[in-house]
Design an enzyme around this catalytic site. Structure first.
Site, PDB file in Angstrom:
ATOM      1  N   GLY A  35      43.874  49.630  36.491  1.00 42.13           N
ATOM      2  CA  GLY A  35      43.736  49.695  35.029  1.00 42.13           C
ATOM      3  C   GLY A  35      42.607  48.818  34.547  1.00 42.13           C
ATOM      4  O   GLY A  35      42.131  47.929  35.255  1.00 42.13           O
ATOM      5  N   GLY A  37      40.936  47.190  30.591  1.00 40.11           N
ATOM      6  CA  GLY A  37      41.073  47.111  29.138  1.00 40.11           C
ATOM      7  C   GLY A  37      40.062  46.128  28.598  1.00 40.11           C
ATOM      8  O   GLY A  37      39.162  45.690  29.320  1.00 40.11           O
ATOM      9  N   ALA A  38      40.255  45.763  27.330  1.00 41.05           N
ATOM     10  CA  ALA A  38      39.308  44.850  26.677  1.00 41.05           C
ATOM     11  C   ALA A  38      39.265  43.504  27.399  1.00 41.05           C
ATOM     12  O   ALA A  38      38.245  42.832  27.418  1.00 41.05           O
ATOM     13  CB  ALA A  38      39.708  44.662  25.223  1.00 41.05           C
ATOM     14  N   GLN A  39      40.401  43.104  28.001  1.00 40.62           N
ATOM     15  CA  GLN A  39      40.460  41.773  28.600  1.00 40.62           C
ATOM     16  C   GLN A  39      40.013  41.724  30.060  1.00 40.62           C
ATOM     17  O   GLN A  39      39.838  40.661  30.606  1.00 40.62           O
ATOM     18  CB  GLN A  39      41.893  41.213  28.519  1.00 40.62           C
ATOM     19  CG  GLN A  39      42.180  40.503  27.224  1.00 40.62           C
ATOM     20  CD  GLN A  39      42.118  41.435  26.049  1.00 40.62           C
ATOM     21  OE1 GLN A  39      42.873  42.381  25.970  1.00 40.62           O
ATOM     22  NE2 GLN A  39      41.187  41.211  25.144  1.00 40.62           N
ATOM     23  N   GLY A  40      39.878  42.887  30.700  1.00 40.83           N
ATOM     24  CA  GLY A  40      39.437  42.837  32.085  1.00 40.83           C
ATOM     25  C   GLY A  40      39.901  44.009  32.909  1.00 40.83           C
ATOM     26  O   GLY A  40      40.514  44.941  32.412  1.00 40.83           O
ATOM     27  N   LYS A  57      44.001  40.340  37.945  1.00 42.28           N
ATOM     28  CA  LYS A  57      43.163  40.673  36.790  1.00 42.28           C
ATOM     29  C   LYS A  57      41.927  39.783  36.784  1.00 42.28           C
ATOM     30  O   LYS A  57      42.031  38.557  36.843  1.00 42.28           O
ATOM     31  CB  LYS A  57      43.947  40.475  35.489  1.00 42.28           C
ATOM     32  CG  LYS A  57      43.085  40.666  34.234  1.00 42.28           C
ATOM     33  CD  LYS A  57      43.908  41.079  33.025  1.00 42.28           C
ATOM     34  CE  LYS A  57      44.261  39.930  32.158  1.00 42.28           C
ATOM     35  NZ  LYS A  57      44.835  40.333  30.857  1.00 42.28           N
ATOM     36  N   ASP A 153      50.321  42.268  18.607  1.00 39.10           N
ATOM     37  CA  ASP A 153      49.527  43.356  19.181  1.00 39.10           C
ATOM     38  C   ASP A 153      50.280  44.044  20.323  1.00 39.10           C
ATOM     39  O   ASP A 153      49.693  44.434  21.321  1.00 39.10           O
ATOM     40  CB  ASP A 153      48.173  42.814  19.668  1.00 39.10           C
ATOM     41  CG  ASP A 153      47.145  43.927  19.887  1.00 39.10           C
ATOM     42  OD1 ASP A 153      47.287  44.998  19.261  1.00 39.10           O
ATOM     43  OD2 ASP A 153      46.206  43.722  20.673  1.00 39.10           O
TER      44      ASP A 153
END
Length: 387
Positions: A35, A37-40, A57, A153
């Site tokens: 996966g 996403g914005a964080q990594g 991650k 969130d």
């Protein structure tokens, strides 16, 4: 532990994963992307020390700007403090760089789960599984709230599950400074699950997270997003088209510019919850736990309330008939995490100062594991869902 083993532990190797290069400790093998996403970017891997599969991650450019750096620091500090079976456990944190001057990458190693809630939403779940997943979400949220962490969130992509129906919350939401309202933000990440008070830039309380849970439950029942706004303004329109324009006493709580905008929108009567969520959308009533569509609908009607002062609280939701069949005081009233940094959300620093703080956190973890020789294992397994 002998010196050779310790030496091996500190050795790194590089591997290309998609568009990114992972440089990880040799103890982690068989990396596979699962996966991003914005964080990594997140990979699954086998940890030869713990003899189990894990998730790694790599934080994406943690020192790109103050917002990224603050988020990385906050995530790391909170993951080190929190220990609850409905919140993902931290197993390791490391950087391949040897000094603060070179420091550029942070890797966080966590428990590996089977899927995130996005995949589960597509399934036809019975009432037992629906209510059990919600119960675990609420236990995890209550635990965060007990530590003064309000998420703001929550969304299906940061809630993960195992095939035995156990659930964990993956990330810690928005740092307070990152929340921005209706008239400002370009559309960057999924806002479908964010509460009206976040969208409208209002003050908020702990039950801001209950709105998100309501949106997630609605999606599990409907198999589609309840409020799929293209941006914050469209998001607000989708909410009022279905739930109706809120009354004047709510509008008076908005700041002047937002209130003017909201008051100039067309007025909507909204639909009843019976219309929005008819019986046909729900699974068959459960004989075993006496769970019914009418209870799930009642819970939705109490969670999806625009005015947060009239919305159900986490504690009330845990006692709702659709949820309380699973109620276990050990899970609901687990001791709250002790957050070591009391100024966590208020802190403001330059990128260099954040970098120094994060380096210290990584270094402290490394020193702790050298002394203790073992990393916190998996929390005790949850009992399987009653069949």
């Amino acid at each position: 532990m002998n010196k050779n083993k310790r030496g091996e532990e500190r050795e790194f190797y590089s591997l290309d994963v998609g568009d990114s290069t992972f440089k990880v400790l040799k103890r982690y093998q068989n990396l596979r992307p699962i996966g991003s996403g914005a964080q990594g970017i997140v990979c699954s891997a086998y940890d030869h020390n713990l003899e189990r599969n894990v998730a790694i991650k790599k934080l994406s450019r943690p020192f790109q700007n103050q917002t990224h750096a603050k988020r990385a620091y906050r995530e790391l500090v909170l993951m080190k403090c929190v220990n609850h079976k409905n919140i993902i456990g931290l197993l390791n944190v490391f950087s391949p760089q040897k000094s603060l001057e070179e420091f550029a990458d942070v890797y966080i190693v966590m428990e590996l789960m089977d899927a995130n809630l996005c995949q589960v939403i597509q399934m036809e779940l019975d009432h037992e599984r629906l209510s059990y997943l919600l119960y675990q979400m609420l236990c995890g949220i209550k635990h965060l709230h007990n530590a003064g962490i309000i998420h703001r969130d929550l969304k299906p992509s940061n809630i993960v599950v195992k095939s035995d129906c156990t659930l964990k919350i993956l990330d810690f939401g928005l740092a307070r400074t990152a929340a921005t309202g209706l008239l400002m933000t370009p559309y960057v990440v999924t806002r479908y699950y964010r509460a009206p008070e976040v969208i409208l830039g209002m003050g908020y309380q702990a039950n801001v997270d209950i709105w998100s849970v309501g949106c997630i439950l609605a999606e599990m029942v409907r198999h589609k997003i309840l409020f799929p706004g293209r941006d914050y303004i469209d998001q607000w329109n989708k909410v009022i088209e279905q739930l109706g324009t809120p009354p004047q006493d709510f509008l008076m709580k908005l700041n002047q510019s937002v209130r003017t905008y909201v008051e100039n929108r067309p007025r909507y009567a909204g639909y009843s919850f019976g219309k929005l969520f008819p019986d046909v959308l729900f699974p068959a009533d459960s004989e075993h736990n006496k769970l019914k569509a009418s209870q799930a609908r009642d819970l939705l009607s109490k969670m999806l309330v625009i005015d947060s002062s009239k919305r159900i609280s986490v504690d009330e939701a845990l006692k709702h008939p659709y949820i309380n069949v699973w109620y276990d005081p050990a899970e609901v009233e687990a001791p709250p995490p002790k957050i070591t940094d009391k100024q966590l959300d208020e802190r403001e620093h330059t990128v260099e100062e954040w970098k120094d703080l994060i380096w210290k956190e990584v270094y402290e973890w490394d020193e702790w594991t050298k002394q203790n020789g073992v990393i916190r294992g998996q929390p005790p397994p949850l009992a399987q869902v009653q069949q």
